[in-house]
Design an enzyme around this catalytic site. Structure first.
Site, PDB file in Angstrom:
ATOM      1  N   GLY A 292       0.826  -1.255  -0.009  1.00 28.50           N
ATOM      2  CA  GLY A 292      -0.190  -0.002   0.092  1.00 28.50           C
ATOM      3  C   GLY A 292       0.798   1.291   0.288  1.00 28.50           C
ATOM      4  O   GLY A 292       0.323   2.023   0.652  1.00 28.50           O
TER       5      GLY A 292
ATOM      6  N   GLY B 299      -0.572   5.020  -1.244  1.00 28.22           N
ATOM      7  CA  GLY B 299      -1.557   5.803  -0.600  1.00 28.22           C
ATOM      8  C   GLY B 299      -1.154   6.989   0.321  1.00 28.22           C
ATOM      9  O   GLY B 299       0.217   7.246   0.057  1.00 28.22           O
TER      10      GLY B 299
ATOM     11  N   ARG C  52      -1.445  -0.420  -7.736  1.00 35.34           N
ATOM     12  CA  ARG C  52      -1.356   0.599  -8.862  1.00 35.34           C
ATOM     13  C   ARG C  52      -0.048   1.288  -8.641  1.00 35.34           C
ATOM     14  O   ARG C  52       0.546   1.346  -7.477  1.00 35.34           O
ATOM     15  CB  ARG C  52      -2.646   1.408  -8.991  1.00 35.34           C
ATOM     16  CG  ARG C  52      -2.633   2.308  -7.603  1.00 35.34           C
ATOM     17  CD  ARG C  52      -3.969   3.142  -7.355  1.00 35.34           C
ATOM     18  NE  ARG C  52      -3.816   3.614  -6.218  1.00 35.34           N
ATOM     19  CZ  ARG C  52      -3.355   4.575  -5.571  1.00 35.34           C
ATOM     20  NH1 ARG C  52      -2.750   5.406  -5.991  1.00 35.34           N
ATOM     21  NH2 ARG C  52      -3.679   4.944  -4.226  1.00 35.34           N
TER      22      ARG C  52
ATOM     23  N   TYR D 263     -15.219  -0.237   8.731  1.00 32.99           N
ATOM     24  CA  TYR D 263     -13.703   0.167   8.987  1.00 32.99           C
ATOM     25  C   TYR D 263     -13.418  -0.068  10.313  1.00 32.99           C
ATOM     26  O   TYR D 263     -12.463  -0.857  10.617  1.00 32.99           O
ATOM     27  CB  TYR D 263     -13.670   1.479   8.483  1.00 32.99           C
ATOM     28  CG  TYR D 263     -12.166   2.019   8.726  1.00 32.99           C
ATOM     29  CD1 TYR D 263     -10.807   1.519   7.877  1.00 32.99           C
ATOM     30  CD2 TYR D 263     -11.970   3.057   9.383  1.00 32.99           C
ATOM     31  CE1 TYR D 263      -9.924   1.945   8.169  1.00 32.99           C
ATOM     32  CE2 TYR D 263     -10.655   3.808   9.629  1.00 32.99           C
ATOM     33  CZ  TYR D 263      -9.677   3.231   9.001  1.00 32.99           C
ATOM     34  OH  TYR D 263      -8.385   3.630   9.044  1.00 32.99           O
TER      35      TYR D 263
ATOM     36  N   LYS E  12     -10.758  -2.846  12.070  1.00 27.34           N
ATOM     37  CA  LYS E  12      -9.640  -2.186  12.931  1.00 27.34           C
ATOM     38  C   LYS E  12      -9.561  -2.798  14.437  1.00 27.34           C
ATOM     39  O   LYS E  12      -8.530  -3.187  14.697  1.00 27.34           O
ATOM     40  CB  LYS E  12      -9.550  -0.699  12.903  1.00 27.34           C
ATOM     41  CG  LYS E  12      -9.034  -0.359  11.339  1.00 27.34           C
ATOM     42  CD  LYS E  12      -7.773  -0.602  11.160  1.00 27.34           C
ATOM     43  CE  LYS E  12      -7.375  -0.101   9.718  1.00 27.34           C
ATOM     44  NZ  LYS E  12      -5.899  -0.547   9.206  1.00 27.34           N
TER      45      LYS E  12
HETATM   46  C1  AKB Z   1     -10.830   7.720   8.073  1.00 28.99           C
HETATM   47  O1  AKB Z   1     -11.326   8.696   8.213  1.00 28.99           O
HETATM   48  O2  AKB Z   1     -11.480   6.850   7.732  1.00 28.99           O
HETATM   49  C2  AKB Z   1      -9.280   7.604   8.536  1.00 28.99           C
HETATM   50  C3  AKB Z   1      -9.098   7.377   9.900  1.00 28.99           C
HETATM   51  C4  AKB Z   1      -9.354   8.352  11.122  1.00 28.99           C
HETATM   52  O3  AKB Z   1      -8.758   6.003  10.039  1.00 28.99           O
HETATM   53  N1  AKB Z   1      -8.499   8.705   8.100  1.00 28.99           N
END
Ligand code: AKB
Length: 316
Positions: A9, A12, A37, A143, A147
């Site tokens: 990654g 990024g 990419r 997300y 995490k």
């Molecule tokens: C997001 O906004 O998803 C990221 C983060 C705070 O992990 N920047």
């Protein structure tokens, strides 16, 4: 012989600057950049680059063997806003890539792993102010769930198999070299670009939404210093709280107006407001400060100067 590092990654927002910083530190040839990419011309020209898919175990393992990699930084991830749109894809990318790297470390094919966590591990039931290292964690985004699960797996692989995995719960990261993609804190980068280009910005978060943030230079320094810390100092093997600044769109606007007085902001909150509302407004990072000497350097004014100058140089 210098350690050989693989960055997954690498193209990024964090990966680009991390790759350049590590190349500067340990030599261009010792840092293998990889991504699905190609990235910036600077990154591509300065050292080895390989196209690889973080979810493909064979491809990652081949790179580790081919380049005799010691350390892996796994920076590939789908961020909070995009993962709400593509939950299964987000889960698959964020979890499978982590398992691949942890399993390579478990099998002693690599000796050290860095994996980024996020303030997204916290949720609406977490204390919002000065969020402690150890507290209620009921994340309400895909997300955040990925995490949080990832943190549990990191700690598990460390305790059970002795894997030397290190991690930081990054706040929103602000940088000018590579744009972020698909995050909830991205407004704090877009705002600078729009301030310079159009003197106007429409924020997708409300004016009083306070979130933990950090300038990229601080985040890169933190990452490298955690990875360089003696193993016995790294007492937390899930992920460290890390903090620098907390601000709202309104406060950031004032900081920009010191340089561009005619800059105007208006507000049109969208689905990202609910994500931001579920996250802390400030973070207690005393464990990072005690265990491996973390100290931030950039305040909102210094960051704003760097951002405006940097964007002018790189993008205009
Ligand atoms: C997001 O906004 O998803 C990221 C983060 C705070 O992990 N920047």
């Amino acid at each position: 012989m210098a350690s050989k590092i693989l960055i997954i990654g690498a193209c990024g927002q964090i990966g680009t600057e991390l790759t350049m910083a590590l190349r500067e530190k340990v030599g261009n040839q010792n840092v293998i950049a990889s991504d699905i990419r190609e990235g910036s011309p600077e990154l591509m020209a300065s050292g080895p680059f390989e196209v690889a898919d973080a979810t493909n175990f064979e491809q990652i393992q081949d790179l580790v063997i081919q380049y005799e990699i010691d350390e892996v930084y796994l920076m590939a991830a789908m961020l909070s806003a995009t993962a709400e749109k593509f939950p299964m894809k987000g889960w698959a990318l964020n979890m499978n890539s982590l398992f691949h790297v942890l399993n390579l470390a478990k099998d002693k094919k690599v000796s050290k792993v860095f994996w980024p966590s996020s303030i997204a591990v916290f949720g609406p039931t977490t204390p919002k102010k000065d969020t402690p290292q150890t507290t209620i964690m009921e994340p309400s985004t895909v997300y955040g769930i990925s995490k949080q699960a990832g943190e549990r797996w990191c700690e598990y692989y460390h305790n059970k198999f002795g894997v030397d995995v290190r991690s930081i719960r990054y706040p929103g990261l602000i940088s000018y070299k590579t744009l972020p993609g698909g995050g909830t804190t991205d407004y704090a980068v877009e705002i600078y670009h729009e301030a310079l280009k159009n003197k106007k910005y429409t924020s997708f978060l409300k004016e009083d939404t306070e979130l933990p943030m950090m300038f990229m230079d601080d985040a890169i320094r933190a990452t490298i210093s955690l990875m360089e810390a003696p193993a016995e100092n790294v007492k937390i093997r899930s992920s460290y709280n890390l903090a620098a600044l907390n601000f709202t769109p309104a406060t950031l606007t004032k900081a920009i107006q010191k340089h561009i007085p005619e800059f105007e902001i208006d507000y049109a909150p969208d689905f990202r407001q609910a994500i931001a509302d579920s996250w802390p407004s400030s973070i207690d990072d005393s464990r990072a400060r005690e265990d491996w000497g973390w100290q931030h350097e950039f305040d909102i004014d210094r960051m704003t100067e760097e951002m405006l100058e940097g964007i002018k140089e790189v993008h205009h």
